[in-house]
Write a protein that holds these residues in place. Structure first.
Motif, short mmCIF file in Angstrom:
data_model
loop_
_atom_site.label_atom_id
_atom_site.label_comp_id
_atom_site.label_asym_id
_atom_site.label_seq_id
_atom_site.Cartn_x
_atom_site.Cartn_y
_atom_site.Cartn_z
N GLY A 15 70.47 39.31 24.95
CA GLY A 15 69.27 40.14 25.02
C GLY A 15 68.03 39.43 25.55
O GLY A 15 66.94 40.00 25.54
N VAL A 16 68.19 38.20 26.04
CA VAL A 16 67.06 37.45 26.58
C VAL A 16 67.32 37.17 28.06
O VAL A 16 68.37 36.65 28.42
CB VAL A 16 66.87 36.10 25.83
N ALA A 17 66.36 37.55 28.90
CA ALA A 17 66.50 37.32 30.34
C ALA A 17 65.74 36.06 30.72
O ALA A 17 64.60 35.86 30.31
CB ALA A 17 65.96 38.52 31.11
N GLY A 18 66.37 35.21 31.50
CA GLY A 18 65.69 34.00 32.00
C GLY A 18 65.60 32.91 30.94
O GLY A 18 66.02 33.09 29.79
N MET A 19 65.05 31.76 31.35
CA MET A 19 64.97 30.60 30.45
C MET A 19 64.04 30.89 29.28
O MET A 19 62.85 31.14 29.47
CB MET A 19 64.42 29.40 31.22
N PRO A 20 64.56 30.83 28.06
CA PRO A 20 63.69 31.02 26.91
C PRO A 20 62.92 29.75 26.57
O PRO A 20 63.32 28.65 26.95
CB PRO A 20 64.67 31.36 25.79
N GLU A 21 61.81 29.93 25.86
CA GLU A 21 61.04 28.80 25.35
C GLU A 21 61.87 27.99 24.35
O GLU A 21 61.89 26.77 24.39
CB GLU A 21 59.80 29.32 24.60
N ALA A 22 62.52 28.71 23.46
CA ALA A 22 63.29 28.06 22.39
C ALA A 22 64.75 27.92 22.83
O ALA A 22 65.26 28.77 23.55
CB ALA A 22 63.20 28.89 21.12
N ILE A 46 64.35 40.76 26.37
CA ILE A 46 63.16 39.95 26.13
C ILE A 46 63.00 38.99 27.30
O ILE A 46 63.97 38.35 27.74
CB ILE A 46 63.31 39.18 24.80
N TYR A 47 61.80 38.96 27.84
CA TYR A 47 61.50 38.03 28.93
C TYR A 47 60.20 37.35 28.58
O TYR A 47 59.19 38.01 28.36
CB TYR A 47 61.40 38.80 30.26
N ARG A 48 60.22 36.03 28.51
CA ARG A 48 59.03 35.27 28.10
C ARG A 48 58.38 35.86 26.85
O ARG A 48 57.19 36.17 26.85
CB ARG A 48 58.03 35.18 29.24
#
Ligand code: C2O
Ligand code: CU
Length: 472
Positions: free
Chosen positions: A373-380, A350-352
């Motif tokens: 499973g999340v790439a880069g800075m998440p919102e949450a 997941i990205y953005r």
């Protein structure tokens, strides 16, 4: 990519240049309550390749690299004005300091980036004595650190430690081409990012091609190693000398003799050593980087004075810092699984807020790693901690590469490590080799929004970053 200087060539080269600029070359400023420090981020030049070789255009605080050593005493309030004379936005992050969240210097999380021509005033208390450092923390800090923006922040113990001298050693590798330029074509290179990160071909101590440290037989020295390397994991020893490891990441550990193994320093980590100068007047001893074939990177240079009496007793442990310690009863526990990189690439992540396949992530967004499973800075945030909660994070390195995971605003202990005993002491950064998993625990006592990321800066920028929140 041109063929660069090999480590061997560097050894031969280093003996040919007899610069003595190493003695006290590092500027220092002391900040007390009344004296603000003014750091100007700007361009400059440095002789990273040694005398008689081309200079390197760098970015530095005051136009020099590393920047001045900022010294304070435990409990002081530090005031620093950052003035940005670069043509890109920047910030200052105070690595390892348990400070007010608003002063943590993380662009878009704790402050707006400081635009070219603008300034920002940092003001915070330093609760822990020890060896810390400062560097930019923006999208693109990999390039900024690579070009030389880094400096040491030393917080002295309230009562002096029993050593004759205290020497700061900022170690950094650089990727420099034959005409002395920072190798620009490979800045932001995705191949590096998916492997070990940007590894340099030139190693400096305090910005010197070959640092010479003044030594007097019989002295007891405190050597403060700080790694400002983008991605290289280094290992150091001192030829013919025993050294006690007394602190890691600024936090005291029970003094332990480092043997032939040397001391391992991953990107952003610090190690304080105490060494008795047992050599003879007029002799020299190499400080070597020994992660590969031993490479003489600096040396102790004894003057001709008669030996003074060596201290008989080993060093006392440094006084402890007021860091709250986990008790082994976490009230919040979570897993952080690291995936991706070369040889075990991401299938998807997941990205953005969008689920994308590995190819799209890499080619369109420069993302090759993920946390859970999340790439880069998440919102949450990855998690929200209640203030004062004991948090345990089991970090699982499910990649083929080592990672140096850094937690902001807190120091943690290791409570478990697969395939070995947890390492002692409090830390702000932990190295996980491939297939390792390490559980860390800390008391989330510092309210605000804090990052947790890999400090191999190319890994951070290509996916390995997240954040958490500690409630008011
Ligand atoms: Cu040394 Cu997130 O930083
Ligand atoms: Cu990494």
């Amino acid at each position: 990519m041109p063929i660069l200087f090999s480590r061997r060539e560097m050894i031969v080269g280093s003996t040919a240049f007899c610069s003595v600029a190493g003695f006290g070359a590092l500027g220092a400023v002391r900040s007390a309550r009344a004296e603000p420090v003014h750091l100007i981020a700007t361009t400059g030049r440095a002789r990273l390749l040694g005398d008689g070789r081309p200079e390197t255009p760098i970015w530095g605080y005051g136009g020099v690299t590393p920047g001045p050593v900022i010294r304070a005493t435990q409990g002081d309030e530090l005031r620093v004005r950052l003035e940005n004379r670069l043509n890109v936005p920047t910030t200052l992050h105070w690595h390892g300091i348990r400070l007010d969240n608003a002063m943590d210097g993380v662009a878009h999380l704790t402050q707006q980036p400081v635009a070219p021509g603008a300034s920002f005033d940092y003001r915070f208390r330093v609760p822990d004595a020890g060896t810390f450092w400062y560097h930019p923390h923006v999208h693109g800090s990999a390039e900024q650190v690579e070009r030389g923006l880094a400096g040491a922040l030393i917080v002295d113990e309230a009562a002096p430690v029993d050593v004759d001298r205290d020497v700061v050693l900022i170690v950094k590798d650089w990727r420099i081409d034959e005409d002395g330029q920072v190798h620009e074509d490979s800045l932001g290179n995705l191949h590096d990012a998916a492997h070990a990160g940007r590894l340099g071909n030139v190693l400096t101590f305090n910005g010197e091609h070959f640092e010479r440290i003044e030594a007097r037989a019989g002295e007891r020295l405190r050597l403060r190693f700080v790694s400002a390397a983008n991605s290289r994991i280094m290992r150091f020893d001192i030829e013919g000398h025993d050294a006690w490891l007394v602190a890691l990441d600024g936090q005291p550990v029970n003094p332990v003799l480092i043997g032939g193994e040397g001391v391992v320093i991953a990107p952003s980590q610090r190690a304080d050593l105490i060494v008795d100068l047992t050599g003879t007047p007029g002799s020299r001893a190499a400080i070597r980087e020994v992660s590969d074939e031993p490479f003489a990177a600096a040396e102790l240079v004894y003057d001709g004075e008669e030996r003074r009496a060596l201290r008989e007793a080993p060093p006392e442990p440094l006084p402890g810092n007021p860091v709250p310690l986990p008790e082994g009863t976490p009230s919040q526990e979570l897993d952080l699984v690291m995936t991706g990189g070369a040889m075990r690439p991401l299938a998807d992540a997941i990205y953005r807020d969008e689920e994308l396949d590995g190819r799209t992530l890499a080619l369109q967004h420069g993302m090759v790693w993920a946390f859970n499973g999340v790439a880069g800075m998440p919102e949450a945030p990855l998690f929200v901690a209640r203030r004062g909660a004991e948090v345990a994070i089991r970090m699982v390195n499910d990649t083929m590469w080592p990672h140096a995971m850094h937690l902001h605003g807190h120091h943690f202990v290791e409570t478990a490590r697969n395939g070995g005993a947890p390492q002692p002491g409090l830390r702000d950064t932990v190295l996980l080799n491939r297939n390792e998993d390490v559980t860390i625990a800390f008391i989330a006592d510092n309210p605000g929004r804090w990052m947790l990321h890999c400090h191999m800066l190319e890994h951070q920028h290509s996916g390995m970053e997240t954040w958490f929140e500690v409630g008011e």
